[in-house]
Write a protein that holds these residues in place. Structure first.
Motif, PDB file in Angstrom:
ATOM      1  N   GLY A 229      -6.015  -4.415   6.122  1.00 18.24           N
ATOM      2  CA  GLY A 229      -4.875  -4.567   7.015  1.00 18.24           C
ATOM      3  C   GLY A 229      -3.557  -4.089   6.460  1.00 18.24           C
ATOM      4  N   ALA A 230      -3.198  -4.502   5.259  1.00 16.06           N
ATOM      5  CA  ALA A 230      -1.891  -4.137   4.695  1.00 16.06           C
ATOM      6  C   ALA A 230      -1.803  -2.639   4.445  1.00 16.06           C
ATOM      7  CB  ALA A 230      -1.652  -4.911   3.405  1.00 16.06           C
ATOM      8  N   LEU A 231      -2.870  -2.047   3.914  1.00 17.38           N
ATOM      9  CA  LEU A 231      -2.868  -0.612   3.645  1.00 17.38           C
ATOM     10  C   LEU A 231      -2.763   0.180   4.942  1.00 17.38           C
ATOM     11  CD1 LEU A 231      -3.180   1.870   1.875  1.00 17.38           C
ATOM     12  CD2 LEU A 231      -5.661   1.453   1.824  1.00 17.38           C
ATOM     13  N   GLU A 232      -3.543  -0.203   5.942  1.00 15.02           N
ATOM     14  CA  GLU A 232      -3.484   0.504   7.220  1.00 15.02           C
ATOM     15  C   GLU A 232      -2.118   0.346   7.865  1.00 15.02           C
ATOM     16  OE1 GLU A 232      -6.822  -0.947   9.426  1.00 15.02           O
ATOM     17  OE2 GLU A 232      -8.283  -0.105   8.027  1.00 15.02           O
ATOM     18  N   HIS A 233      -1.531  -0.831   7.746  1.00 13.82           N
ATOM     19  CA  HIS A 233      -0.186  -1.066   8.269  1.00 13.82           C
ATOM     20  C   HIS A 233       0.807  -0.097   7.633  1.00 13.82           C
ATOM     21  CE1 HIS A 233       3.278  -4.236   8.832  1.00 13.82           C
ATOM     22  NE2 HIS A 233       3.517  -3.104   9.458  1.00 13.82           N
ATOM     23  N   ALA A 234       0.747   0.035   6.316  1.00 16.17           N
ATOM     24  CA  ALA A 234       1.667   0.934   5.613  1.00 16.17           C
ATOM     25  C   ALA A 234       1.474   2.381   6.050  1.00 16.17           C
ATOM     26  CB  ALA A 234       1.460   0.800   4.104  1.00 16.17           C
ATOM     27  N   ILE A 235       0.223   2.816   6.163  1.00 15.32           N
ATOM     28  CA  ILE A 235      -0.058   4.194   6.576  1.00 15.32           C
ATOM     29  C   ILE A 235       0.457   4.456   7.981  1.00 15.32           C
ATOM     30  CG2 ILE A 235      -1.907   5.836   7.113  1.00 15.32           C
ATOM     31  CD1 ILE A 235      -3.525   4.532   4.821  1.00 15.32           C
ATOM     32  N   HIS A 236       0.174   3.526   8.902  1.00 17.98           N
ATOM     33  CA  HIS A 236       0.596   3.717  10.294  1.00 17.98           C
ATOM     34  C   HIS A 236       2.114   3.820  10.398  1.00 17.98           C
ATOM     35  CE1 HIS A 236      -3.280   2.000  12.329  1.00 17.98           C
ATOM     36  NE2 HIS A 236      -3.551   2.823  11.334  1.00 17.98           N
ATOM     37  N   LEU A 237       2.818   2.941   9.697  1.00 17.06           N
ATOM     38  CA  LEU A 237       4.276   2.949   9.786  1.00 17.06           C
ATOM     39  C   LEU A 237       4.853   4.207   9.146  1.00 17.06           C
ATOM     40  CD1 LEU A 237       6.761   1.499  10.743  1.00 17.06           C
ATOM     41  CD2 LEU A 237       6.715   0.096   8.661  1.00 17.06           C
ATOM     42  N   TYR A 238       4.267   4.644   8.042  1.00 19.86           N
ATOM     43  CA  TYR A 238       4.704   5.883   7.404  1.00 19.86           C
ATOM     44  C   TYR A 238       4.553   7.054   8.380  1.00 19.86           C
ATOM     45  CZ  TYR A 238       5.088   9.597   3.886  1.00 19.86           C
ATOM     46  OH  TYR A 238       5.485  10.710   3.165  1.00 19.86           O
ATOM     47  N   LEU A 239       3.411   7.151   9.030  1.00 19.82           N
ATOM     48  CA  LEU A 239       3.183   8.249   9.976  1.00 19.82           C
ATOM     49  C   LEU A 239       4.136   8.166  11.159  1.00 19.82           C
ATOM     50  CD1 LEU A 239      -0.738   8.376  10.033  1.00 19.82           C
ATOM     51  CD2 LEU A 239       0.814   9.875   8.766  1.00 19.82           C
ATOM     52  N   THR A 240       4.338   6.960  11.690  1.00 23.00           N
ATOM     53  CA  THR A 240       5.249   6.794  12.824  1.00 23.00           C
ATOM     54  C   THR A 240       6.644   7.282  12.466  1.00 23.00           C
ATOM     55  OG1 THR A 240       4.006   4.895  13.674  1.00 23.00           O
ATOM     56  CG2 THR A 240       6.299   5.092  14.372  1.00 23.00           C
ATOM     57  N   ASN A 241       7.113   6.940  11.276  1.00 22.46           N
ATOM     58  CA  ASN A 241       8.444   7.359  10.852  1.00 22.46           C
ATOM     59  C   ASN A 241       8.552   8.863  10.641  1.00 22.46           C
ATOM     60  OD1 ASN A 241       9.747   4.865  10.887  1.00 22.46           O
ATOM     61  ND2 ASN A 241       9.140   4.366   8.793  1.00 22.46           N
ATOM     62  N   ARG A 242       7.428   9.552  10.583  1.00 22.89           N
ATOM     63  CA  ARG A 242       7.432  11.005  10.433  1.00 22.89           C
ATOM     64  C   ARG A 242       6.940  11.719  11.687  1.00 22.89           C
ATOM     65  NH1 ARG A 242       7.837   7.989   6.535  1.00 22.89           N
ATOM     66  NH2 ARG A 242       8.919   8.659   4.627  1.00 22.89           N
ATOM     67  N   GLY A 243       7.007  11.015  12.810  1.00 22.56           N
ATOM     68  CA  GLY A 243       6.746  11.651  14.098  1.00 22.56           C
ATOM     69  C   GLY A 243       5.286  11.845  14.428  1.00 22.56           C
ATOM     70  N   VAL A 244       4.413  10.975  13.909  1.00 22.75           N
ATOM     71  CA  VAL A 244       2.982  11.071  14.210  1.00 22.75           C
ATOM     72  C   VAL A 244       2.494   9.690  14.628  1.00 22.75           C
ATOM     73  CG1 VAL A 244       0.681  11.573  13.319  1.00 22.75           C
ATOM     74  CG2 VAL A 244       2.629  12.944  12.559  1.00 22.75           C
ATOM     75  N   LEU A 245       1.906   9.600  15.821  1.00 27.13           N
ATOM     76  CA  LEU A 245       1.351   8.340  16.301  1.00 27.13           C
ATOM     77  C   LEU A 245      -0.167   8.396  16.268  1.00 27.13           C
ATOM     78  CD1 LEU A 245       3.541   7.648  19.479  1.00 27.13           C
ATOM     79  CD2 LEU A 245       3.837   6.684  17.183  1.00 27.13           C
ATOM     80  N   ILE A 246      -0.784   7.415  15.607  1.00 24.48           N
ATOM     81  CA  ILE A 246      -2.215   7.207  15.732  1.00 24.48           C
ATOM     82  C   ILE A 246      -2.396   5.820  16.334  1.00 24.48           C
ATOM     83  CG2 ILE A 246      -2.692   8.752  13.800  1.00 24.48           C
ATOM     84  CD1 ILE A 246      -3.433   6.314  12.113  1.00 24.48           C
ATOM     85  N   ALA A 247      -3.606   5.487  16.768  1.00 24.56           N
ATOM     86  CA  ALA A 247      -3.820   4.206  17.441  1.00 24.56           C
ATOM     87  C   ALA A 247      -3.482   3.052  16.514  1.00 24.56           C
ATOM     88  CB  ALA A 247      -5.258   4.092  17.918  1.00 24.56           C
ATOM     89  N   PRO A 248      -2.808   2.022  17.015  1.00 22.02           N
ATOM     90  CA  PRO A 248      -2.463   0.888  16.161  1.00 22.02           C
ATOM     91  C   PRO A 248      -3.673   0.055  15.773  1.00 22.02           C
ATOM     92  CG  PRO A 248      -1.849   0.443  18.438  1.00 22.02           C
ATOM     93  CD  PRO A 248      -2.285   1.873  18.380  1.00 22.02           C
TER      94      PRO A 248
END
Length: 448
Positions: free
Chosen positions: A397-416
């Motif tokens: 959970g924590a690792l996936e959370h970090a990856i998702h937020l990093y991608l979102t901040n760089r203009g890439v959305l993957i499924a939450p």
């Protein structure tokens, strides 16, 4: 190696980044919090892992813009609701045309036969019904299966998700069935009539079917809601054989695995089920779903109806098969979900999977990348899971959370939910490249 300290550092930095970059979303979140429960119109909207909800301004094709003016490469696509792109022009035109002619009338329109013909031709099943959501379609299918078999028991797989249907919320924990811990307000024990087994376990399947009391096996041909779990070679064919032998109806929920090909996983790889459910992608973003069935099942449904009374069946709502949904489905099935669309999506998704695997290997991580047609997922684990228990254990959970937020901040959305990505007809090579680059930069930061 990725340490807990690296994950915590990335989360802290990316949360600060998000707060600074999204003042308009922050303001709207404050306003929405006055009267929306948990600050959003529906609770899943806070599952993205952002410090406050992100508010969208518009979306088109494979792109999305938020209210602060940021543009995103969208690989989430409404968690499959917009699997063929946001607002496909044929669907948008059909919606606009129908909007001035009536939205819901509890009557069929001229679109009705065209939709039914398209469904039968594509999926090979002769009879169909329309509902408002896949949850409603699965609930209807469960009722029909129990009615026509005279059996009460439903069989599902550990880790499954088939919408908001009480009967399916049973998990295996250390081999013991238990009610899903997230199920809110449950007042009766669905384990009385629901049996749960592990995916890819033929011995468990045969044992579950042996008592002769299972009305239906409800399943995805490949599991996608607990992380991706692919069927072993020959497993689905064995499932088809065993369900027939024991008089159990086989139901494929292809709401997600429609990504496999023009006719879903069923037509791409087989075998043919007795009933087939397809949800959110079928209307191009308009809430609707369908379920299809064989002629034999239709005849048994008629017999069950004849044995009862006319009136309320517990199936459907007044908005099922409304005129707007029929118009959207006709446009989506005939002009959007085409073989040509899949000819673009499937090879591009395969390329995405290859590029992500190369990035992950470059950082000496063992994570597998799986894909079912246009659907791709990487797992933060040592090996691909074979069942729901293994998939659940692979979640970080924590690792996936970090990856998702990093991608979102760089203009890439993957499924939450998990690390799932979709390629749609509008997705470009450049977008695939940007996603791979962003993940590479993220993993560099985490493994530094």
């Amino acid at each position: 190696m990725i340490t807990d300290a690296a994950i915590r550092a990335m989360l802290a930095a990316e949360q600060d980044h998000f707060r600074a970059a999204n003042p308009r979303s922050r303001s709207l979140a404050h306003q929405a919090g006055r009267h929306w429960y948990r600050g959003v119109p529906f609770h899943w909207m806070i599952d993205w892992g952002t410090p406050f909800p992100l508010f969208a301004e518009r979306a088109a094709g494979a792109e999305l813009w938020d209210v602060d003016g940021h543009r995103y490469d969208d690989f989430c696509l409404g968690d499959t609701g917009a699997m063929f792109g946001h607002s496909p022009p044929p669907v948008a035109r059909a919606i606009a045309r129908q909007a001035g002619r009536g939205l819901t009338m509890m009557l069929g329109t001229e679109d009705a036969p065209a939709v039914a013909d398209a469904l039968a031709e594509r999926f090979g099943l002769p009879f169909w019904q329309v509902t408002s959501t896949a949850s409603e379609a699965n609930r209807a299918v469960i009722r029909w299966c129990r009615a026509i078999t005279g059996r009460k028991t439903l069989l599902v797989y550990n880790g499954c998700y088939h919408g908001a249907v009480d009967d399916v919320f049973v998990d295996l924990r250390d081999g013991v069935p238990e009610l899903r811990r997230s199920l809110v307000g449950q007042v009766y024990d669905v384990r009385q009539h629901t049996r749960v087994i592990e995916f890819n376990d033929l011995a468990a399947l045969e044992a579950a079917l042996a008592p002769g009391d299972v009305a239906a096996l409800l399943m995805e041909p490949a599991m996608t809601n607990v992380g991706m779990v692919l069927p072993d070679p020959g497993y689905l064919e064995a499932v088809r054989d065993l369900t027939r032998r024991h008089g159990t109806l086989l139901v494929f929920d292809e709401t997600h695995t429609i990504s496999s090909g023009h006719g879903g996983h069923t037509r791409a790889f087989g075998p043919e089920p007795d009933l087939f459910v397809l949800g959110k992608p079928v209307g191009g973003g308009v809430p609707c779903a369908v379920y299809g069935f064989t002629a034999e099942v239709a005849a048994r449904m008629e017999a069950a109806r004849a044995a009862g009374e006319t009136g309320h069946s517990g199936i459907g709502t007044t908005l099922s098969a409304n005129a707007l949904a029929l118009a959207a489905m006709r446009a989506c099935l005939t002009e959007v979900m085409t073989p040509e669309a899949y000819d673009h999506m499937l090879p591009l998704a395969a390329r995405l999977a290859e590029e992500l695997q190369e990035v992950i290997r470059a950082h000496d991580l063992p994570w597998p990348v799986l894909h079912v047609g246009a659907r791709v997922e990487f797992l933060c684990a040592d090996a691909p899971p074979r069942n729901g228990s293994e998939a659940r254990a692979a979640t970080h959970g924590a690792l996936e959370h970090a990856i998702h937020l990093y991608l979102t901040n760089r203009g890439v959305l993957i499924a939450p939910f998990h690390n799932m990505m979709l390629v749609c007809p509008a997705t470009t090579d450049a977008q695939v490249g940007r996603l791979a680059t962003a993940l590479d930069q993220c993993l560099k930061a985490l493994t530094r």
